[in-house]
Design a protein around this motif. Structure first.
Motif, PDB file in Angstrom:
ATOM      1  N   ILE A 143       0.886  -1.063  -0.085  1.00 41.13           N
ATOM      2  CA  ILE A 143      -0.015   0.125  -0.070  1.00 41.13           C
ATOM      3  C   ILE A 143       0.887   1.175   0.041  1.00 41.13           C
ATOM      4  O   ILE A 143       0.572   2.301  -0.682  1.00 41.13           O
ATOM      5  N   PHE A 144       1.894   1.344   0.703  1.00 43.34           N
ATOM      6  CA  PHE A 144       2.733   2.460   0.822  1.00 43.34           C
ATOM      7  C   PHE A 144       3.476   2.490  -0.526  1.00 43.34           C
ATOM      8  O   PHE A 144       3.712   3.771  -0.873  1.00 43.34           O
ATOM      9  N   ASP A 145       3.815   1.519  -1.107  1.00 44.28           N
ATOM     10  CA  ASP A 145       4.425   1.469  -2.327  1.00 44.28           C
ATOM     11  C   ASP A 145       3.723   1.827  -3.669  1.00 44.28           C
ATOM     12  O   ASP A 145       4.261   2.592  -4.381  1.00 44.28           O
ATOM     13  N   THR A 146       2.120   1.795  -3.557  1.00 44.72           N
ATOM     14  CA  THR A 146       1.578   2.302  -4.675  1.00 44.72           C
ATOM     15  C   THR A 146       0.693   3.410  -4.468  1.00 44.72           C
ATOM     16  O   THR A 146       0.124   3.976  -5.457  1.00 44.72           O
ATOM     17  N   GLU A 147       0.408   3.709  -3.152  1.00 44.64           N
ATOM     18  CA  GLU A 147      -0.522   4.793  -2.703  1.00 44.64           C
ATOM     19  C   GLU A 147       0.205   6.070  -2.498  1.00 44.64           C
ATOM     20  O   GLU A 147      -0.674   7.090  -2.291  1.00 44.64           O
TER      21      GLU A 147
END
Length: 364
Positions: free
Chosen positions: A68-72
């Protein structure tokens, strides 16, 4: 800013999501749906006209959270996920320590890895213990329950990690008795068979339970029943927005503020006020105290007023009226995962993204 809200499909979380979105922020919700409901996020979208992605994952799942941190492209975090007492029933100590602290560890680790420098977390008035100084000031926590101790430990973790990572600013909002619902009547506490005091009052008014159990009539209070600091959920949501703004103006690694009204009321006063709001009598009976019940819980909200410019605007009557509007229109709470409005049927889609485990190279 793009803000990650953990527990954003829950009662407080859905109101915080609406408040942040109305302030112009982009919100991404993470919720394992053990207590939250996808319909809360759908209705938050309808209220705000914004698209609010919902990731149905456990915050303590490091692989999913990294993805999530990587994509958002998260820029700040509001952390509301965790185990809490519900309907007077407490979880075991390991539930609070393992779940609440574990989620905090994982979230902070991802924030440090990805350079996210602002976090506001929900804490609790339980950090002041079973015999608190009243009204309770931020300088005096002395938790003596596993729930309160876990919250105080989480606050210490926030402070220590922020001091060790230059530029990271964290805060805890110590929430007292959150009540009420959004004035639209579309989002509120999903508690069809229990929940907090207000939900149980509503269940009596709806004929879903015969009477309300009032726990303890022999407390050292004016009418013998427990005294609580009730604060409207929309006011508490506003406190999270104000706290997040404040972190952008300070170099202090950690801050703690009370999110309470400072206007306590006894349980019998709450019963009478709710009865006036619904226009009918609320039967009740006084039963034995519950272990660990506090006679009086009341916040000193001065520091939040001074440092955040935050003061509760809504009254106890407002909380009763707004809660009844929600519960009378939604007597069974939100619809089920299948068959309600905008149902989720699994898979990866616009409203609910089930994120597969994925390591992105940071290591454990």
């Amino acid at each position: 800013m793009r803000i990650l809200v953990t527990g954003g499909a829950g009662y407080l979380g859905s109101h915080v999501t609406v408040a942040l979105t109305e302030r112009g922020h982009d919100v991404v919700v993470v919720d394992d749906l053990s207590a939250g409901n996808p319909a809360a996020v759908s209705r938050a979208e309808a209220l705000t006209g914004a698209r609010i992605p919902l990731h149905a994952v456990d915050v303590a799942d490091i692989d999913a959270l990294e993805r999530i941190f990587d994509t958002e492209r998260v820029e700040a975090v509001v952390h509301l996920a965790g185990r809490r007492p519900s309907g007077g029933r407490a979880h075991g100590p390991l539930d609070y320590y393992e779940t609440n602290l574990g989620a905090t560890f994982t979230l902070l680790r991802c924030m440090v890895w990805y350079g996210v420098d602002r976090l506001v977390a929900a804490s609790t008035g339980a950090v002041y213990g079973s015999d608190p100084v009243v009204p309770s000031h931020e300088s005096g926590p002395r938790a003596d329950s596993s729930f309160g101790r876990a919250a105080l430990m989480a606050e210490q973790v926030l402070a220590d990690v922020a001091r060790a990572n230059r530029g990271l600013r964290t805060a805890a909002l110590r929430c007292f008795s959150v009540a009420g619902a959004h004035p639209s009547g579309t989002i509120g506490e999903h508690a069809p068979r229990g929940g907090g005091l207000f939900s149980m009052l509503g269940q009596v008014a709806l004929g879903q339970r015969d009477e309300l159990d009032v726990h303890g009539g022999d407390h050292p209070t004016p009418d013998g029943t427990p005294v609580r600091d009730v604060v409207h959920v929309d006011d508490v949501a506003g406190a999270f927005v104000a706290a997040l703004d404040a972190l952008g103006r300070t170099d202090r690694p950690f801050s703690a503020w009370n999110a309470g009204s400072g206007r306590p009321a006894s349980v019998l006063e709450l019963v009478r006020t709710f009865a006036e709001a619904v226009g009918q009598r609320i039967p009740y009976r006084v039963v034995d105290r519950r272990p660990g019940d506090v006679a009086v819980s009341c916040a000193d909200p001065t520091l939040a007023a001074e440092e955040l410019g935050w003061r509760p605007r809504r009254t106890l009557e407002d909380a009763c009226v707004d809660h009844w509007r929600w519960q009378s229109r939604n007597p069974a709470g939100y619809p089920g995962l299948i068959g309600g409005e905008r149902p989720w049927r699994g898979g990866v889609g616009h409203r609910l993204r089930v994120v597969p485990p994925l390591r992105v190279g940071h290591g454990a």
